[in-house]
Structures are given as structure tokens and as C-alpha cells.
Enzyme design. Structure first.
Site, PDB file in Angstrom:
ATOM      1  N   HIS A   1       6.644 -30.843  10.304  1.00  0.00           N
ATOM      2  CA  HIS A   1       6.067 -29.542   9.946  1.00  0.00           C
ATOM      3  C   HIS A   1       5.022 -29.692   8.838  1.00  0.00           C
ATOM      4  O   HIS A   1       4.058 -28.928   8.789  1.00  0.00           O
ATOM      5  CB  HIS A   1       7.166 -28.564   9.512  1.00  0.00           C
ATOM      6  CG  HIS A   1       8.207 -28.362  10.574  1.00  0.00           C
ATOM      7  ND1 HIS A   1       7.905 -27.825  11.801  1.00  0.00           N
ATOM      8  CD2 HIS A   1       9.530 -28.663  10.596  1.00  0.00           C
ATOM      9  CE1 HIS A   1       9.007 -27.785  12.537  1.00  0.00           C
ATOM     10  NE2 HIS A   1      10.000 -28.297  11.834  1.00  0.00           N
TER      11      HIS A   1
ATOM     12  N   CYS B   1       3.179  -3.156   4.044  1.00  0.00           N
ATOM     13  CA  CYS B   1       2.308  -2.031   4.403  1.00  0.00           C
ATOM     14  C   CYS B   1       2.996  -1.294   5.557  1.00  0.00           C
ATOM     15  O   CYS B   1       4.208  -1.434   5.729  1.00  0.00           O
ATOM     16  CB  CYS B   1       0.878  -2.496   4.730  1.00  0.00           C
ATOM     17  SG  CYS B   1       0.684  -3.527   6.201  1.00  0.00           S
TER      18      CYS B   1
ATOM     19  N   THR C   1       2.689  -1.716   8.844  1.00  0.00           N
ATOM     20  CA  THR C   1       3.107  -2.660   9.883  1.00  0.00           C
ATOM     21  C   THR C   1       3.364  -4.073   9.362  1.00  0.00           C
ATOM     22  O   THR C   1       3.952  -4.890  10.072  1.00  0.00           O
ATOM     23  CB  THR C   1       2.002  -2.790  10.945  1.00  0.00           C
ATOM     24  OG1 THR C   1       0.799  -3.249  10.275  1.00  0.00           O
ATOM     25  CG2 THR C   1       1.727  -1.471  11.642  1.00  0.00           C
TER      26      THR C   1
ATOM     27  N   HIS D   1       9.712 -23.913   9.052  1.00  0.00           N
ATOM     28  CA  HIS D   1       8.659 -24.585   9.825  1.00  0.00           C
ATOM     29  C   HIS D   1       7.266 -24.398   9.227  1.00  0.00           C
ATOM     30  O   HIS D   1       6.440 -25.307   9.319  1.00  0.00           O
ATOM     31  CB  HIS D   1       8.635 -24.060  11.267  1.00  0.00           C
ATOM     32  CG  HIS D   1       9.810 -24.499  12.085  1.00  0.00           C
ATOM     33  ND1 HIS D   1       9.784 -24.542  13.462  1.00  0.00           N
ATOM     34  CD2 HIS D   1      11.057 -24.919  11.719  1.00  0.00           C
ATOM     35  CE1 HIS D   1      10.961 -24.963  13.914  1.00  0.00           C
ATOM     36  NE2 HIS D   1      11.752 -25.185  12.872  1.00  0.00           N
TER      37      HIS D   1
ATOM     38  N   ASP E   1       0.868  -1.182   0.000  1.00  0.00           N
ATOM     39  CA  ASP E   1       0.000   0.000   0.000  1.00  0.00           C
ATOM     40  C   ASP E   1       0.909   1.239   0.000  1.00  0.00           C
ATOM     41  O   ASP E   1       2.135   1.123  -0.157  1.00  0.00           O
ATOM     42  CB  ASP E   1      -1.005  -0.034   1.165  1.00  0.00           C
ATOM     43  CG  ASP E   1      -0.370   0.182   2.531  1.00  0.00           C
ATOM     44  OD1 ASP E   1       0.879   0.291   2.607  1.00  0.00           O
ATOM     45  OD2 ASP E   1      -1.114   0.234   3.525  1.00  0.00           O
TER      46      ASP E   1
END
Ligand code: RB5
Length: 152
Positions: free
Chosen positions: A133, A65, A67, A98, A8
Site C-alpha cells: 500500500h 458537509c 454529502t 490501505h 460547512d
């Protein structure tokens, strides 16, 4: 290796640095926007990149973005996507080893450019370890299937 990238407005500047970094390593990268710092909505770019990765048109996606949170939450709504927000190199390699993450998400307001580029390199150079995993990834896929089409 082909990488799909999107951001963004709040991730636009870091995205340009990541593209320059990848192209400098001769890694093919396609930018799905946004293409300016004008305010926009992160789910729009998460959807474009996540669809491309889920359809196996690209090996990995990178989403940025402010965060890394909103854009990763959005991408994770697309079946088959495992988007991991990483702010350090430990999580970057663990998310591949993982969780078999297929999208790396980062926050431009969280990590500096130098660290972000190390995170990108670590993510792309780490390999899924399979074994126990894989059983857990299969369970994630089971959750997707259970709620396919919405809440029952
Ligand atoms: C945009 O201001 C910001 O909310 C967005 O980039 C992101 O951080 C959301 O999770």
C-alpha cells in the site's frame, strides 16, 4: 491524538455531535469552523483543516458537509492530503489500512449520528498497513509532484 475538525453549514449539526463524542473520550479536537448554520462555502473550511493536517499540526482531520463530497474534493487539492469520504465502517477502516487517509469526510445528509460516530471511532482506531500500500501512496505523491503548480 489531536484532531482538526471543520464543516460547512450543512455539516454543522453533525460536527457538534462529533466534537462532543471525541471530547467525551478525552481526545483533543480543534474546531476550524463554520460556527453557525448560516450558509457558507465548504472549500473555505476544507482548506483550513487540510493545511493544518498537511503541516502535521494535527494527526487527523475530520470534515463534514452535506454529502462529504465537496469538502473532500477541496481538501484533496492540498498536497499531502488523502481525504476519504466514508458512509460505512468498512470504508472507514479500509481508508486507513490501505490508503493511509489523513482526513475523514462525511455527509450529514447521508449518515445518521450513530453511524457517523462509529465511522469516526473506526477511522481513528485503524492503522495503515504499509507494504504494497505504501508503494501506491508513493505513486499518489508522484502524481501530486507531476502537477505541482498546475497542468503542464
Ligand atoms: C450545501 O448545500 C452542499 O452543497 C454541501 O454541503 C455539500 O454537500 C457539497 O458537496
Amino acid at each position: 491524538m489531536k484532531i482538526a475538525i471543520g464543516s460547512d453549514h450543512a455539516g454543522f449539526s453533525l460536527k457538534k455531535e462529533v466534537i462532543k463524542h471525541l471530547e467525551g473520550k478525552n481526545i483533543e479536537v480543534k474546531d476550524f469552523g463554520t460556527f453557525s448554520e448560516d450558509s457558507c462555502d465548504y472549500p473555505d473550511y476544507a482548506l483550513k483543516v487540510a493545511e493544518e493536517v498537511a503541516q502535521n499540526n494535527f494527526e487527523f482531520g475530520i470534515l463534514i458537509c452535506g454529502t462529504g463530497i465537496g469538502i473532500s474534493i477541496s481538501a484533496n487539492k492540498v498536497p499531502g492530503i488523502r481525504a476519504a469520504v466514508c458512509s460505512d465502517t468498512f470504508c472507514a477502516h479500509a481508508s486507513r489500512e490501505h490508503n493511509n487517509a489523513n482526513i475523514l469526510a462525511m455527509g450529514e445528509r447521508v449518515v445518521g449520528t450513530g453511524l457517523a460516530l462509529d465511522i469516526v471511532d473506526t477511522f481513528l482506531n485503524s492503522k495503515f498497513e504499509g507494504d504494497r500500500h505504501q508503494r501506491r501512496i508513493d505513486k499518489i505523491t508522484g502524481i501530486e509532484k507531476k502537477f505541482n503548480g498546475g497542468m503542464k
